[in-house]
Design an enzyme around this catalytic site. Structure first.
Site, PDB file in Angstrom:
ATOM      1  N   ASP A   1       0.801  -1.226   0.000  1.00  0.00           N
ATOM      2  CA  ASP A   1       0.000   0.000   0.000  1.00  0.00           C
ATOM      3  C   ASP A   1       0.833   1.274   0.000  1.00  0.00           C
ATOM      4  O   ASP A   1       0.366   2.334   0.405  1.00  0.00           O
ATOM      5  CB  ASP A   1      -0.904  -0.006   1.239  1.00  0.00           C
ATOM      6  CG  ASP A   1      -0.101  -0.236   2.521  1.00  0.00           C
ATOM      7  OD1 ASP A   1       1.132  -0.041   2.499  1.00  0.00           O
ATOM      8  OD2 ASP A   1      -0.708  -0.619   3.542  1.00  0.00           O
TER       9      ASP A   1
ATOM     10  N   GLU B   1      -0.385  -9.029  -1.251  1.00  0.00           N
ATOM     11  CA  GLU B   1      -0.946  -8.509   0.010  1.00  0.00           C
ATOM     12  C   GLU B   1      -2.152  -7.612  -0.276  1.00  0.00           C
ATOM     13  O   GLU B   1      -2.242  -6.468   0.172  1.00  0.00           O
ATOM     14  CB  GLU B   1       0.099  -7.756   0.838  1.00  0.00           C
ATOM     15  CG  GLU B   1      -0.318  -7.561   2.281  1.00  0.00           C
ATOM     16  CD  GLU B   1       0.710  -6.798   3.115  1.00  0.00           C
ATOM     17  OE1 GLU B   1       1.082  -5.673   2.733  1.00  0.00           O
ATOM     18  OE2 GLU B   1       1.155  -7.334   4.134  1.00  0.00           O
TER      19      GLU B   1
ATOM     20  N   GLU C   1      -2.011   5.102   3.110  1.00  0.00           N
ATOM     21  CA  GLU C   1      -1.978   3.684   2.713  1.00  0.00           C
ATOM     22  C   GLU C   1      -3.360   3.080   2.476  1.00  0.00           C
ATOM     23  O   GLU C   1      -3.532   2.254   1.584  1.00  0.00           O
ATOM     24  CB  GLU C   1      -1.215   2.863   3.755  1.00  0.00           C
ATOM     25  CG  GLU C   1       0.292   3.098   3.770  1.00  0.00           C
ATOM     26  CD  GLU C   1       0.730   4.325   4.550  1.00  0.00           C
ATOM     27  OE1 GLU C   1      -0.142   5.018   5.139  1.00  0.00           O
ATOM     28  OE2 GLU C   1       1.938   4.612   4.571  1.00  0.00           O
TER      29      GLU C   1
ATOM     30  N   HIS D   1       6.920   5.004  12.921  1.00  0.00           N
ATOM     31  CA  HIS D   1       7.210   5.822  11.743  1.00  0.00           C
ATOM     32  C   HIS D   1       5.982   6.420  11.065  1.00  0.00           C
ATOM     33  O   HIS D   1       6.096   7.281  10.239  1.00  0.00           O
ATOM     34  CB  HIS D   1       7.990   5.002  10.700  1.00  0.00           C
ATOM     35  CG  HIS D   1       7.146   4.006   9.965  1.00  0.00           C
ATOM     36  ND1 HIS D   1       6.818   2.781  10.485  1.00  0.00           N
ATOM     37  CD2 HIS D   1       6.523   4.074   8.754  1.00  0.00           C
ATOM     38  CE1 HIS D   1       6.057   2.127   9.633  1.00  0.00           C
ATOM     39  NE2 HIS D   1       5.855   2.887   8.572  1.00  0.00           N
TER      40      HIS D   1
ATOM     41  N   ARG E   1       2.741   8.304   9.562  1.00  0.00           N
ATOM     42  CA  ARG E   1       2.353   9.701   9.445  1.00  0.00           C
ATOM     43  C   ARG E   1       1.304  10.110  10.487  1.00  0.00           C
ATOM     44  O   ARG E   1       1.356  11.222  11.019  1.00  0.00           O
ATOM     45  CB  ARG E   1       1.784   9.981   8.046  1.00  0.00           C
ATOM     46  CG  ARG E   1       2.851  10.297   7.047  1.00  0.00           C
ATOM     47  CD  ARG E   1       2.408  10.038   5.616  1.00  0.00           C
ATOM     48  NE  ARG E   1       3.586   9.592   4.875  1.00  0.00           N
ATOM     49  CZ  ARG E   1       4.362  10.388   4.163  1.00  0.00           C
ATOM     50  NH1 ARG E   1       4.074  11.654   4.042  1.00  0.00           N
ATOM     51  NH2 ARG E   1       5.441   9.916   3.582  1.00  0.00           N
TER      52      ARG E   1
ATOM     53  N   HIS F   1      13.736   5.045  12.146  1.00  0.00           N
ATOM     54  CA  HIS F   1      13.464   5.157  10.713  1.00  0.00           C
ATOM     55  C   HIS F   1      14.367   6.256  10.146  1.00  0.00           C
ATOM     56  O   HIS F   1      14.761   7.163  10.863  1.00  0.00           O
ATOM     57  CB  HIS F   1      11.993   5.514  10.538  1.00  0.00           C
ATOM     58  CG  HIS F   1      11.477   5.377   9.137  1.00  0.00           C
ATOM     59  ND1 HIS F   1      11.695   6.324   8.183  1.00  0.00           N
ATOM     60  CD2 HIS F   1      10.766   4.393   8.547  1.00  0.00           C
ATOM     61  CE1 HIS F   1      11.129   5.932   7.048  1.00  0.00           C
ATOM     62  NE2 HIS F   1      10.557   4.755   7.241  1.00  0.00           N
TER      63      HIS F   1
END
Ligand code: UD1
Length: 371
Positions: free
Chosen positions: A99, A121, A135, A208, A210, A241
């Site tokens: 995604d 996936e 995503e 990590h 958003r 990250h």
């Protein structure tokens, strides 16, 4: 001799590299295909690590990464670069994974060239367009232009049927388990200077996403400190990250604590060793929720939504959100209560059996033979 059908796998970020590595290896091992690997370059160092570890080579790298890149930049540069790639080396099938913005742009680029898309996936859903952002929208958009949908679980296959997608749905298992099993066989120890795995109960954490930037990130960091304060026998291992928006504040808030170990992103084999060695995980990563149950480790998920309800239903993961209080309470419960810990540490994995890549290759061969 007629040429073999060409399958091009496009990837850009670390999770795509991990989850497509066993698929690439399976395609390469098959005599039925010509396999091409194209990197968008959305992540530079983090993908290079994985490629090296699985001994993979890309045939092309669009090298689009820029510091603090925007979603618009990644999308536009990937669309342009892939148009050239598909023009010069026209695939019979394009495979994308998951995604990310790379996956979405690659699916769209293939669709514009009327090349069939296979989605590895497929079918994960939170049903909240803004969580995770972007995503949830990316995977829905990919579902609309893909012809082959490789669902990791029966739950995700049902989501695809409910979305009314066009094409074939195959339930394959998640390829991350294939990758994990390949690595677990070889995984070394995860040595980190100053961290004593014998002396400390290690909490492995990653953040990590958003949705967690800004205030939630601060609440999470404060939760970590509370746990460390209440349990002097614990240590926090936090691989950072590469994204400066998350790494800089975490370094500021946690960098000075003697039992916090901030590292660079761990190579995948060391990460697998860290999962094996830790007591529990605190994370907003999707992949870790899928991997940890195979190694019998409880996962506390630092999010409000999940597209992986299988782990929650199986009892190996728990959604706890991002408040300082919840992190302190839920983590301390697992550290203090043996029965609560053991109930979550069951080594049952709802995500797959390690044969997903084989099934993807077989379904792709059947599809290409007919079309
Ligand atoms: C991306 C994906 C996310 C996935 C995550 C895994 C999207 C929208 N998001 O988020 O779904 O879970 O990757 O890591 O596709 N950087 C480096 N070196 C690297 C990698 C990143 O310096 O090897 C820095 C760059 O400054 C870049 C920033 O990290 O601008 C952010 O990378 P980006 O791909 O925009 O988003 P992620 O947060 O990594």
């Amino acid at each position: 001799m007629a040429s073999l059908p060409r399958v091009t796998l496009v990837l850009g970020t670390r999770p795509e590299a991990i989850k497509l590595a066993p698929v690439i290896l399976a395609f390469q091992a098959s005599p039925l295909f010509e396999t091409r690997v194209v990197l968008t370059g959305q992540h530079k160092e983090m993908v290079a690590q994985v490629m090296q570890l699985f001994q993979l080579q890309a045939q092309r790298d669009l090298e689009l990464m820029t510091p603090r890149q925007t979603l618009t930049h990644v999308t536009c540069a990937a669309l342009e670069g892939l148009r050239l790639e598909f023009g010069e080396n026209r695939p019979d099938l394009v495979l994308v994974q998951g995604d990310t913005t790379t996956a979405f742009a690659a699916a769209l680029a293939a669709f514009y060239d009327q090349i069939p898309v296979g989605h590895v996936e497929a079918g994960l859903r939170t049903n909240n367009l803004f969580d995770p952002f972007p995503e949830e929208a990316n995977r829905r958009l990919i579902s609309q232009v893909a012809q082959l949908h490789f669902a990791p679980t029966t739950e995700s296959a049902k989501n695809l049927q409910a979305s009314g997608v066009v094409g074939e749905i195959h339930t394959t298992g998640n390829t991350v388990i294939d990758a994990l099993l390949l690595m677990a066989a070889a995984a070394p120890r995860c040595d980190v200077p100053g961290l004593d795995w014998q002396k400390h109960r290690v909490i492995l954490a990653t953040v990590h996403r958003r949705e967690n930037w800004g205030a939630p990130l601060k609440h999470i960091a404060m939760g970590f400190l509370k746990v460390l304060e209440r349990h002097p026998d614990t240590a926090l291992l936090l691989p950072l990250h590469k994204n400066p928006t998350v790494r800089e504040p975490l370094q500021e808030w946690l960098g000075d604590h003697p039992r916090v170990f901030l590292t660079e992103p761990l190579d995948y084999d060391r990460l697998v060793a860290a999962i094996r060695g830790c007591t529990l995980l605190l994370t907003d990563s999707g992949g870790l929720q899928e991997e940890a149950p195979s190694l019998g480790k409880p996962v506390l998920v630092l999010r409000r939504t999940t597209e992986r309800p299988e782990a929650v239903e199986a009892g190996t993961a728990k959604l706890i959100g991002t408040s300082t209080e919840a992190i302190e309470a839920e983590t301390c419960l697992l550290l203090e209560n043996k029965a609560a810990y053991e109930a979550m540490a069951m080594a049952h994995n709802p995500f797959g059996d390690g044969k997903a890549s084989e099934r993807i290759v077989a379904a792709s061969a059947a599809y290409l033979a007919v079309n």
